[in-house]
Design an enzyme around this catalytic site. Structure first.
Site, PDB file in Angstrom:
ATOM      1  N   PRO A   1      -3.480  -3.089   8.466  1.00  0.00           N
ATOM      2  CA  PRO A   1      -2.187  -3.759   8.651  1.00  0.00           C
ATOM      3  C   PRO A   1      -1.574  -3.420  10.005  1.00  0.00           C
ATOM      4  CG  PRO A   1      -2.006  -1.936   7.095  1.00  0.00           C
ATOM      5  CD  PRO A   1      -3.455  -2.097   7.373  1.00  0.00           C
TER       6      PRO A   1
ATOM      7  N   VAL B   1      -0.536   0.556  12.227  1.00  0.00           N
ATOM      8  CA  VAL B   1      -1.199   1.774  11.757  1.00  0.00           C
ATOM      9  C   VAL B   1      -1.919   2.511  12.883  1.00  0.00           C
ATOM     10  CG1 VAL B   1      -1.457   0.967   9.392  1.00  0.00           C
ATOM     11  CG2 VAL B   1      -3.248   0.478  11.050  1.00  0.00           C
TER      12      VAL B   1
ATOM     13  N   SER C   1      -7.283 -10.936  -7.724  1.00  0.00           N
ATOM     14  CA  SER C   1      -6.901  -9.636  -8.289  1.00  0.00           C
ATOM     15  C   SER C   1      -5.683  -9.702  -9.217  1.00  0.00           C
ATOM     16  CB  SER C   1      -6.621  -8.637  -7.159  1.00  0.00           C
ATOM     17  OG  SER C   1      -5.548  -9.079  -6.364  1.00  0.00           O
TER      18      SER C   1
ATOM     19  N   LYS D   1      -2.520  -0.872  -2.436  1.00  0.00           N
ATOM     20  CA  LYS D   1      -1.834  -1.306  -3.653  1.00  0.00           C
ATOM     21  C   LYS D   1      -1.173  -0.130  -4.373  1.00  0.00           C
ATOM     22  CE  LYS D   1      -4.858  -5.307  -4.381  1.00  0.00           C
ATOM     23  NZ  LYS D   1      -5.883  -5.942  -5.227  1.00  0.00           N
TER      24      LYS D   1
END
Length: 788
Positions: A360, A363, A682, A725
């Site tokens: 992302p 970072v 998912s 997540k």
């Protein structure tokens, strides 16, 4: 001839010369002791001084052991003082003397000397040696191409040696470059025969050297090669142009290019092409447009680092220190770089890998490339590929086009100045394509170590070796990267940071940097960990650090304003002060979902910004038909919803649901936020739990989130982005996560402190997910399993 009396004379030591009797010698005196010796001699009526050679020229303050025992008494004829630290002398040698004792008085050397008479022996051998020496001298002078004519030298030598034959040896020794030791041996000769023999030996050697030098010069002049001939013709052409009134600057430019080309260490094929283009340039008038095109091309070729490389710093400990200094965490990426260093240490000719950092925003992907270059000791060049849609930007334009330029790859190599830099291709996932070409297809050659050693830029049309460059690419997602290009790269994932990691990074890097930017010191501002945590939780919600950096900068600017308005005491920033300075918190935990109604389930999603919590809502539509889906869902997510409805319908009896409910009522499934597109498999288990909760009227646990793909038979399949997540669930205040059993291995990537705080439930089938998410269903599902 001197007298037999003993004298005490001031000593003037010489580093690299010997004064002979009867000869004049100019001297420059700069040493303190020597200046004092000259001044002492000038105070006497005779102005006599002892001139003697040193045994070693490196000695600045000689003593008796550093001087030869035989010197020359001399008379000072002329003197001048250009400045206070230098005396210019002209001395005349009068006779040889033997030094019997040396003493140092008043900062100068004085010697007790006795005369050493000049040799007086005569005879046929002296005459023969004198004649032979005279012939050698004339030969040597002719070979040396002296400014004086042989007739002038002959008259000088005959006049100086008519009375004393030894004076001929002294005169020749002063004319030719003979070292000090040989001159001193000549001065110390006891007989005329010895002196003439020594000088004949020295001069014979000098004549041999001059003959060899003359032969080499003659051969060099006779071997006029093609290049010299062309140079002479070019000089003549330049003179003709000047006579015609034409400018010679163009020829000067061509000559400079030719000299650079001769000095440049170019590969054979490149040098051949460059010479061919230079020949074309010479035949073109400077007014023609092609003249400037070729000149620019040649200058570019000469500026490229065809064989220039920088030496790698292969110290593993140094590289580890630099990587740890610049970046927190990122263990996997750092280990991969250290592995490559180890490979280069064991095999310097190993091919560089093509690394792709995926993660992302914020970072540290781009800055990590700079740290790698610093750790390796290589040059660093960054090239942004975002929005690039023209293949020619990478490969360059052919020179047939007006305004043609080299591609950005070759330009980056020229800026780096070496053929082994670290090249960062930023935002490779945002390449475009249109009718002008596909840049991703051009990268297929560049990012293949087997092909890029002969990369041909359209502008250069010459093979350039890119195989030694370390290519690093960055991307936020791999979905948009073509598969053939993706196969050429080694994928290294950089996940988001946990709150504890952000706090540590903020204390180590962000706060000191931002304080320096606004001009504050650690003595003026005390920023507590609690205040930083408040900023992280309330003012940022991202996987990276950009928003955090902006929030800390905004906070410190507010504090700087207080000091600019006159504050003097230390500013201690507390969590309460954070809200006063930054305003209301834009991000809050999902408090409104703490009481979960039936039909709502918490799912986890991966986004380019990290992870996020999605609350999937389902409601019944009385007398409605079918399944209604809203929330900008993609095709895969829509199919997951269809699969979930079919599964719950097929298990209606076991779940305590009346099958007629699916025929009589419709179902509406909505996934906030509606403005954000969503897709992926998912959310399958979350859809099943939401519909089960809706039809049974039983709410799911409010501390639990889940992720996983579901099949029509109830299998729970693995998914990606587990770390992101789980961190998203933790940021939202959820403490329990349901994951596919096949993702158990991915939990190791999660920071240890997060693993300790969170509870993980691993499920192979959807029944296990329902038991963990809706506790009230456990009894009926247990009965169903037992019956089965």
């Amino acid at each position: 001839m001197g007298t037999d009396k003993v004298q005490i004379l001031p000593i003037l030591p010489l580093k690299s010369a010997v004064l002979f009797p009867g000869l004049l010698m100019p001297l420059s005196v700069g040493r303190d002791a020597s200046i004092k010796a000259v001044e002492a001699a000038l105070k006497t009526e005779e102005k006599e001084i002892l001139v003697v050679a040193q045994r070693s020229p490196e000695t600045d303050e000689p003593g008796q052991d550093d001087l030869y025992t035989i010197g020359t008494k001399a008379t000072i004829r002329k003197i001048s003082r250009p400045n206070s630290e230098l005396i210019e002398l002209l001395v005349m040698g009068t006779e040889r003397v033997v030094i019997t004792r040396v003493s140092r008085e008043e900062g100068l050397l004085r010697a007790k000397v006795r005369p050493l008479p000049a040799p007086q022996d005569r005879g046929t051998e002296v005459e023969a040696l004198q004649g032979a020496l005279f012939e050698l001298a004339m030969k040597a002078i002719a070979l040396a191409q002296s400014a004086q004519t042989p007739a002038e030298v002959s008259q000088m030598l005959q006049g100086g040696s008519s009375e004393e034959p030894v004076r001929l040896a002294y005169l020749l020794a002063s004319m030719f470059s003979i070292d000090v030791a040989k001159e001193q041996a000549l001065l110390e000769s006891e007989t005329t025969v010895d002196a003439l023999r020594l000088m004949h030996k020295y001069l014979s050697h000098e004549v041999q050297v001059l003959e060899i030098r003359a032969r080499i010069n003659t051969e060099a002049r006779s071997e006029i090669n093609k290049d010299q001939r062309e140079y002479m013709l070019r000089q003549q052409m330049r003179a003709i142009q000047q006579e015609l009134g034409e400018k010679g600057s163009d020829q000067d430019e061509i000559q400079q290019l030719r000299e650079k080309l001769e000095k440049a260490d170019l590969p054979e094929e490149v040098a051949k092409e460059a010479k061919r283009e230079l020949s074309r340039l010479e035949r073109l008038p400077s007014a023609q447009p092609e003249y400037q095109v070729i000149r620019t091309y040649l200058e570019y070729v000469l500026e490229l680092p065809w064989k220039t490389t920088t030496e790698d710093n292969l110290s593993i400990s140094n590289a580890r220190t630099i990587l740890d200094e610049d970046h927190f965490g990122l263990k996997e990426v750092k280990e991969r770089i250290l592995e490559q260093l180890a490979v280069l240490k064991m095999n310097p000719s190993a091919k560089a890998p093509i690394l792709c950092f995926v993660g992302p925003p914020g970072v540290g992907k781009t800055s990590l490339g700079q740290s790698i270059a610093r750790a390796l000791g290589r040059k660093f060049e960054r090239m942004s590929l975002g929005g690039m849609h023209d293949e020619s930007e990478l490969r360059g334009h052919r020179r047939t086009y007006i305004g043609a330029m080299p591609g950005r790859l070759v330009t980056a190599m020229r800026r780096a100045g070496s053929k082994n830099p670290v090249l960062l291709l930023d935002e490779i996932d945002k390449l475009g394509r249109d009718f002008r070409g596909d840049p991703a297809a051009a990268l297929l050659e560049v990012l293949d170590p087997e092909q890029n050693k002969t990369f041909r830029d359209n502008y250069l049309d010459l093979p350039f070796d890119l195989s030694q460059a370390l290519f690093i690419t960055t991307a936020n997602t791999l979905d948009t990267i073509p598969r053939p290009l993706l196969d050429r790269m080694e994928i290294l994932r950089l996940s988001g940071y946990a709150e504890e990691e952000k706090l540590d990074i903020a204390k180590r890097y962000i706060v000191p940097k931002k304080m320096a930017d606004v001009g504050l010191t650690a003595e003026q501002v005390k920023l507590s960990d609690e205040a930083l945590s408040a900023v992280i939780k309330g003012y940022t919600r991202e996987a990276g650090l950009r928003r955090l950096e902006q929030a800390v900068g905004r906070l410190l600017r507010k504090v700087a304003l207080l000091f600019a308005e006159g504050r003097t005491e230390v500013a201690e920033v507390t969590p309460e002060m954070v809200s006063e300075l930054l305003g209301p918190e834009p991000f809050q935990q999902e408090t409104m979902r703490r009481r979960m109604p039936a039909g709502v389930a918490a799912g986890l999603a991966w986004t380019e910004a990290g992870g996020d919590v999605l609350y999937i809502e389902a409601t019944r539509l009385p007398a409605g038909k079918g399944l209604t889906l809203t929330g900008q869902l993609g095709d895969v997510m829509k199919e997951s919803a269809q699969t979930a409805r079919s599964f719950v319908w097929s298990r209606a009896g076991a779940l305590g649901i009346a099958p007629e409910a699916f025929k009589e009522d419709g179902v509406h499934v909505h996934v906030p936020a509606g403005a954000i597109p969503k897709d992926g498999p998912s959310a399958g288990v979350t859809m099943v739990v939401a519909m089960t909760s809706l039809h049974t009227g039983l709410p799911m646990r409010n501390d639990t989130a889940m992720t996983g793909e579901v099949t029509l038979t109830g299998l729970v399949l693995p998914i990606g982005g587990v770390k992101e997540k789980v961190l998203a669930a933790r940021r939202a205040g959820l403490t329990r996560v349901i994951l596919p059993a096949a993702n158990r291995k991915d939990v190791r990537e999660i920071p240890e402190n997060v693993r300790k705080e969170m509870t993980f439930v691993f499920a192979e089938r959807i029944e296990e997910v329902l038991e963990a998410a809706i506790p009230a269903l456990q009894h009926s599902l247990t009965l169903e399993t037992a019956a089965a």
